[in-house]
Design an enzyme around this catalytic site. Structure first.
Site, short mmCIF file in Angstrom:
data_model
loop_
_atom_site.label_atom_id
_atom_site.label_comp_id
_atom_site.label_asym_id
_atom_site.label_seq_id
_atom_site.Cartn_x
_atom_site.Cartn_y
_atom_site.Cartn_z
N ILE A 129 0.94 -0.93 0.04
CA ILE A 129 0.24 0.06 -0.16
C ILE A 129 1.02 1.36 0.01
CG2 ILE A 129 -1.99 1.02 0.89
CD1 ILE A 129 -2.25 -1.37 2.70
N GLY A 130 0.47 2.36 -0.45
CA GLY A 130 1.04 3.72 -0.27
C GLY A 130 1.96 3.99 -1.41
N GLY B 77 0.76 5.51 -3.75
CA GLY B 77 0.67 6.86 -4.25
C GLY B 77 1.17 7.80 -3.58
N ASP C 208 -4.17 11.18 9.99
CA ASP C 208 -5.01 10.80 8.65
C ASP C 208 -5.77 9.80 9.06
OD1 ASP C 208 -6.04 11.25 6.26
OD2 ASP C 208 -4.21 10.19 5.07
#
Ligand SMILES: *[C@@H]1O[C@H](CO)[C@@H](O)[C@H](O)[C@H]1NC(C)=O
Ligand SMILES: *[C@@H]1O[C@H](CO)[C@@H](O)[C@H](O)[C@H]1NC(C)=O
Ligand SMILES: *[C@@H]1O[C@H](CO)[C@@H](O)[C@H](O)[C@H]1NC(C)=O
Ligand SMILES: *[C@@H]1O[C@H](CO)[C@@H](O)[C@H](O)[C@H]1NC(C)=O
Ligand SMILES: *[C@@H]1O[C@H](CO)[C@@H](O)[C@H](O)[C@H]1NC(C)=O
Ligand SMILES: *[C@@H]1O[C@H](CO)[C@@H](O)[C@H](O)[C@H]1NC(C)=O
Ligand SMILES: *[C@@H]1O[C@H](CO)[C@@H](O)[C@H](O)[C@H]1NC(C)=O
Ligand SMILES: *[C@@H]1O[C@H](CO)[C@@H](O)[C@H](O)[C@H]1NC(C)=O
Ligand SMILES: *[C@@H]1O[C@H](CO)[C@@H](O)[C@H](O)[C@H]1NC(C)=O
Length: 605
Positions: A300-301, A303, A393
């Site tokens: 993940i991550g 982006g 977040d």
């Protein structure tokens, strides 16, 4: 003559104290669940039937041939009522009778005119309903789980295995050797740990196999809640278990156990399993964490920018908690930027909430477990880990779910370290996801642990209502979710916002309590929001009174809530918010420059 007066006063206070501790089970009240099958009116047939039934149950249970247990039904449809009472196996008949009479009174105070209700005391339980629950021995509903947060000293894994041995043996005894279906045992651990006392019980009407099955399920749940803890209990209508490091039951132990020798070696301090080594290229070594570049199962991550990624790696490498995602490794090459997490098969929370079919699988137990788990993960971040962290977040898509639907907080790309006494920092850039950002961050760019609390409150509201903030259109999407809940709450109609997909068998007071806590978290004034330790405490202690929430952030009198299908968006322009915010608060924020997070900065002190 002051002195004798005082002595006398003290003496009588002491006497009152003694009397109330021996003859009062009020403080032994554990929990009450008010049902959701409707209410009746005073002096109706249902009411009269209920009084008859409750008297009958207490009388029957205290007849010594019934082992403190009774079940019965009374009346005819639609006024038929089913009831069950059970006293703990070690209490004598007079104390049993006393506990049941307290339960009979209290349940009607706590759940007035409810057709269905359940109450747990330390030494007895009572349940009645207009639905026939006596025909099954299902124990999965209405469980009340509680533990002592203190941990044993020594290897937790080893303790857990001893504990499993204790409860398993006691359970087998209760199921197969006791006509009362009751077992109480002490485990002698000599030098390694404090001795530990265990108790299990089924209702005596159950077959040996049903009882064993019921208890096996409870024992299966123990690692989830009690790992390494010095005490815990799971109360259910059909069977229950409890263990403590002090002798909490009366009378002698029915079994005295010493753990078999083979229990010990295999479990002592097993090293954590290393991540699978599938031909990865050894890339970089950082503080003992091997970082891998490989085509791992999940990443993940992608982006994220490189600095967020670095930030995340550095922070995560230092953290270990069951409610945080576990980072196995990462790769920071020019074209390959990726983080390797443990595999979490059930995806993220937002996927469940947005999918009507999947959200039906999220019953109240699961939702509650998620609400609690996120709070515990956050507690670790804010207060328990060696470095203090604000996540910045938090949102449903960053809450991943493991195979048992336990939540794990992920995505630390924006996380910040914070120094304890500086509760408020200012950043040049507002980060986070629209809708979850606390008003003070939007207004002034200030960040504190309380802005995470705000986001947490939003997540809890989404879980309770089954509605994502994205269901609400308009520039301020959180404002609309908050207004939606707040309006109904303040009109005494909070029940209407609860997700219908929860069905009609959930403990309504527990759901409303969570809503209350969430509303405390989204209050405009950050200083009024509870800190995460208080949130965890409020979630686990039902006897604690909650303060009234003040008007939540973004709530505007007269604004209309809008749903997917239209309505004008509310006046939530940034200007309006800022104005409203500054009217209500004056935040003092110390300027604090936030350097780019680097490895050296995060070295342990
Ligand atoms: C119910 O009956 C009792 C005793 O008969 C009476 O005192 C009470 O006022 C009645 N309550 C209602 C709501 O009718
Ligand atoms: C309680 O009710 C059951 C079933 O209706 C009946 O068999 C029993 O005799 C009653 N017991 C007492 C003490 O009233
Ligand atoms: C207790 O139960 C037995 C068997 O059901 C019954 O014969 C006896 O009368 C009961 N005793 C009392 C005091 O109700
Ligand atoms: C029953 O148990 C209570 C509480 O443990 C105790 O105070 C009481 O003395 C006991 N009564 C009898 C008759 O043994
Ligand atoms: C329990 O019962 C089994 C047989 O049913 C017997 O072998 C065993 O010794 C009993 N255990 C205890 C602790 O009494
Ligand atoms: C206790 O452990 C044995 C062996 O693992 C198992 O067969 C049995 O079902 C367990 N009993 C309970 C009540 O969990
Ligand atoms: C969660 O994952 C496990 C293991 O993949 C699966 O058995 C279970 O059905 C999933 N739960 C839900 C609610 O999808
Ligand atoms: C929205 O709020 C702003 C600032 O308070 C105000 O100037 C504007 O007139 C409001 N718009 C509407 C439609 O109420
Ligand atoms: C630090 O961040 C600034 C912008 O926020 C950037 O220009 C600079 O290159 C960064 N420095 C490092 C060492 O990453």
């Amino acid at each position: 003559m002051k002195f004798p007066d005082l002595t006398l006063a003290l003496l009588s206070a002491l006497l009152i104290f003694l009397r109330s501790t021996t003859a009062d089970v009020g403080n032994l009240l554990q929990h009450a669940y008010c049902g959701s099958t409707g209410t009746f009116t005073a002096n109706s047939t249902y009411d009269l039937n209920l009084q008859t039934l409750l008297t009958n149950l207490t009388t029957s249970a205290t007849n010594s041939s019934n082992f403190g247990f009774a079940k019965s039904s009374f009346g005819s449809i639609p006024n038929e009522i089913f009831g069950l009472v059970l006293c703990r196996g070690d209490v004598n008949s007079s104390f049993c009778s006393f506990c049941l009479s307290q339960a009979t009174q209290q349940i009607q105070n706590l759940c007035p005119y409810y057709k269905e209700a359940t109450i747990y005391y330390e030494v007895c339980l009572l349940r009645f309903s207009n639905q026939d629950f006596l025909s099954t021995t299902d124990n999965s509903e209405l469980q009340y789980i509680k533990w002592n947060n203190r941990k044993v000293t020594g290897s937790q894994t080893l303790f857990d295995s001893y504990l499993n041995y204790l409860m398993n043996t006691t359970a087998d005894y209760a199921a197969f050797n006791s006509s009362k279906k009751f077992g109480a045992a002490q485990l002698n651990l000599y030098n390694a740990f404090h001795e530990t006392y265990g108790l299990v019980q089924c209702t005596p009407d159950m077959s040996s196999l049903d009882c064993a099955y019921c208890l096996k399920n409870l024992i299966g749940e123990m690692p989830k809640y009690f790992s390494g803890k010095i005490g815990g209990r799971i109360l259910g209508v059909r069977c229950n278990m409890r263990y403590e490091q002090n002798l909490f039951y009366s009378g002698v132990s029915l079994l005295s156990l010493t753990p078999p020798a083979e229990n010990a070696p295999a479990l002592a301090l097993a090293p954590a399993p290393a991540p699978a080594h599938q031909g990865p290229e050894l890339h970089q070594k950082m503080q003992g964490t091997i970082i891998l570049c490989s085509n791992q199962r999940l990443s993940i991550g992608s982006g994220q920018g490189i600095s967020e990624l670095k930030n995340e790696v550095i922070i995560l490498a230092k953290l270990r908690h069951k409610n945080l995602v576990n980072l196995l490794g990462f790769c920071l090459e020019e074209n390959e930027k990726m983080l390797v997490y443990e595999l979490l098969p059930n995806n993220s929370l937002d996927k469940f909430l947005s999918d009507p079919q999947k959200s039906e699988q999220l019953d109240w137990r699961k939702r509650y477990q998620i609400i609690e788990g996120i709070a515990r993960g956050l507690l670790y971040l804010h207060e328990e880990s060696q470095i203090k962290i604000i996540h910045r977040d938090l949102k449903t898509s960053n809450i991943l779910l493991d195979e048992n639907m336990l939540p794990k907080i992920s995505d630390f790309g924006f996380a910040k370290l914070f120094v304890l006494d500086k509760s408020c920092t200012t950043t040049s850039r507002i980060v986070g996801t629209n809708g979850y950002i606390a008003p003070e961050c939007l207004m002034s760019g200030s960040v504190s642990a309380k802005s995470d609390i705000f986001s947490y409150g939003i997540i809890v509201l989404e879980i309770l209502t089954g509605r994502s903030i994205t269901d609400f259109h308009g520039s301020g999407s959180a404002p609309n979710l908050i207004s939606f809940v707040w309006k109904k709450w303040s009109n005494g109609r909070a029940v209407r916002v609860i997700d219908r997909r929860l069905g009609d068998t959930y403990p309504i007071n527990e759901v409303l309590r969570c809503m209350h806590i969430a509303l405390l978290c989204v209050q405009t004034d950050p200083s009024k929001r509870p800190d995460v330790a208080s949130v965890v405490l409020m979630l686990s202690s039902y006897s604690m009174d909650l303060p009234r929430p003040s008007n939540p952030a973004f709530f505007m009198e007269g604004s209309t809530t809008t749903t997917t299908n239209g309505g004008a968006p509310t006046n939530t322009s940034a200007d309006a918010l800022r104005e409203q915010y500054h009217k209500q608060n004056k935040m003092r924020c110390k300027e604090l420059s936030i350097n780019n997070v680097t490895i050296t900065e995060m070295d342990p002190r």
